[in-house]
Enzyme design. Structure first.
Site, PDB file in Angstrom:
ATOM      1  N   ASP A  58       0.856  -1.185   0.000  1.00 47.95           N
ATOM      2  CA  ASP A  58       0.000   0.000   0.000  1.00 47.95           C
ATOM      3  C   ASP A  58       0.893   1.236   0.000  1.00 47.95           C
ATOM      4  O   ASP A  58       1.562   1.536   0.995  1.00 47.95           O
ATOM      5  CB  ASP A  58      -0.908  -0.025   1.237  1.00 47.95           C
ATOM      6  CG  ASP A  58      -1.941   1.089   1.234  1.00 47.95           C
ATOM      7  OD1 ASP A  58      -1.784   2.050   0.473  1.00 47.95           O
ATOM      8  OD2 ASP A  58      -2.920   0.983   2.012  1.00 47.95           O
ATOM      9  N   HIS A  59       0.884   1.954  -1.107  1.00 46.85           N
ATOM     10  CA  HIS A  59       1.810   3.086  -1.251  1.00 46.85           C
ATOM     11  C   HIS A  59       1.405   4.299  -0.419  1.00 46.85           C
ATOM     12  O   HIS A  59       2.147   5.282  -0.356  1.00 46.85           O
ATOM     13  CB  HIS A  59       1.897   3.494  -2.724  1.00 46.85           C
ATOM     14  CG  HIS A  59       3.243   4.008  -3.120  1.00 46.85           C
ATOM     15  ND1 HIS A  59       4.335   4.019  -2.277  1.00 46.85           N
ATOM     16  CD2 HIS A  59       3.688   4.545  -4.283  1.00 46.85           C
ATOM     17  CE1 HIS A  59       5.378   4.543  -2.898  1.00 46.85           C
ATOM     18  NE2 HIS A  59       5.017   4.861  -4.119  1.00 46.85           N
TER      19      HIS A  59
END
Length: 470
Positions: free
Chosen positions: A440-441
């Site tokens: 999850d950036h």
């Protein structure tokens, strides 16, 4: 004939066997009407969006009715089985009378004014069970007094003068001079429908004449062309099979859509020589400490990921959109994606970070066996933090996995194959695999994600690093 009272029959309702589940499908009944059941006895198996679960009955008695057949999806809170707890053995035919809903008392009629008056006088309102206090429908008739007579006479006088019915009290009276009002009366025009054009909203003679002018002709339009709907292709059962979307597959689809369109995914790849890891797997299989345990490459890959998380703890987190916080987890519930006949499920090993290698092997074995039998509980699939999906068992090199909802990272492991590899300056056949890490950036940047993936690869290339890193 033996009869039963309503109080002797207990209705067992579909429970919420997970967190926030709204329905479940009845897979199989283990009892039938007339069977005697005891407290804790399993009466049916149901499938929720997360797992197949056996339901025990919470009391002793005799089964009177199964409200739904197998294959029916039932909402949580709906009664699914009726049990007579009185200890009697009344015939099944009497159960119908028990299952019938209680008769609702009829509304009070004019024939019972004394009883109604008594209820009101005692200060108590009649109550319908489950619906609260009944609202009284008694209304008092208004009395005609002098004021009413005067008002009616005034209304008649205004009607005669204006030529139309009076305007409601809350509607302003149209402004117009007496000659204009007479003109409106002669032409049959209701002044309340006329749009005034005079100063201060006064209706003029021209306004009245405009109100009686014939309406402009409507433009002629071409008749609408009816376009028949496109024919729906006929369903050929010999050429197609339709499978209802429900249970685990439906929940997985919804979760994946939510994850893919909520968390910005980034996936990185690395190809690594795992020859030494494969040799270590063969050695551990011969170790007495691992006797009877499942030892395979996935075991060491899981241990390598746990070691990488320990070195980079920020990867083990989740994004709380509601609170606008990043939640760092000081524990690792390691999810293992498992393909089952019911669909893909992701049970997790609770507190995997605290387990030794033999303990981790034992937990992995139990997880896989339970999943294959379809007995994974909903609790085993909740609160995961990081997941591993092993697509290599299908001969696939790697993939771009989608995050399990609520997690920040997922590691995909590809197939391990003999490939030409430069080892110590020479090209040799080596055991090679490709790893893919999606994260999850929002909370994991490229540096952190790269460090975790590089650490996993380094351990699998040199498994002795587990001694100092784990």
């Amino acid at each position: 004939m033996t009869t039963m009272t309503q109080a002797s029959v207990r209705e067992f309702k579909m429970p919420d066997v997970g967190e926030g589940l709204t329905e479940a499908e009845i897979l199989k009944w283990y009892v039938k009407p007339g069977d005697t059941v005891t407290d804790g006895q399993v009466v049916c198996e149901v499938e929720t969006a997360k797992a197949a679960v056996e339901l025990p009955i919470p009391y002793d008695g005799v089964v009177r009715d199964l409200h739904f057949p197998e294959g029916t999806t039932v909402d949580v809170g709906t009664s699914i089985i009726a049990v007579d707890v009185s200890g009697g053995t009344a015939a099944t035919g009497t159960a119908a009378a028990v299952e019938a809903p209680a008769e609702v008392p009829a509304a009070p009629t004019a024939a019972a004014p004394a009883e109604e008056k008594k209820s009101v006088g005692s200060g108590r309102q009649p109550v319908l069970v489950g619906y609260g206090v009944a609202t009284s429908s008694t209304k008092r008739r208004p009395r005609k007094g002098p004021e009413v007579a005067v008002a009616q006479a005034s209304t008649a006088l205004r009607t005669e003068l204006n030529g139309h019915a009076p305007v409601a009290a809350d509607t302003p009276r149209p402004l117009a001079k007496p000659p204009v009002r007479k003109l409106a009366k002669d032409l049959g025009v209701d002044l309340t429908t006329v749009t005034p054009s005079g100063p201060d909203g006064v209706i003029t003679r021209e306004d009245v004449h405009a109100a009686v002018a014939p309406p402009a002709p409507e433009p002629v339009t071409a008749p609408a062309v009816s376009v028949p709907p496109a024919p729906v292709p006929a369903y050929d059962a010999a050429r197609e099979t339709r499978i209802p979307i429900k249970g685990v597959r439906k929940a997985t689809a919804q979760a994946m859509i939510g994850s893919a369109f909520t968390a910005p995914h980034v996936t990185e790849f690395v190809t690594v020589d795992v020859t030494r890891t494969m040799k270590l797997v063969e050695e551990l299989k011969q170790d007495k400490e691992f006797a009877g345990l499942r030892v395979n490459p996935l075991l060491l890959i899981a241990k390598a990921l746990l070691a990488a998380i320990r070195r980079n703890p920020d990867i083990n987190a989740s994004w709380d959109e509601t609170a606008q916080e990043i939640v760092l987890k000081h524990y690792v519930n390691l999810g293992i994606a498992a393909a089952t006949p019911r669909g893909l499920i992701v049970p997790n090993i609770k507190d995997a970070h605290a387990k030794t290698l033999p303990q981790l092997a034992e937990s992995l074995g139990e997880l896989v066996s339970t999943a294959r039998e379809g007995k994974t509980s909903p609790a085993a699939m909740q609160a995961g933090t990081v997941t591993i999906t092993n697509v290599g068992v299908f001969g696939v090199d790697t993939g771009t996995p989608i995050l399990n909802p609520g997690e920040s990272a997922i590691l995909a492991v590809g197939s391990i194959k003999l490939q030409p590899w430069v080892h110590k300056g020479k090209v040799k056949p080596r055991q090679v695999t490709t790893l893919a890490l999606s994260f999850d950036h929002r909370l994991v940047d490229g540096e952190l994600g790269s460090k975790v993936l590089a650490d996993v690869a380094a351990i699998l290339e040199q498994p002795k690093r587990l001694i100092t890193w784990a």
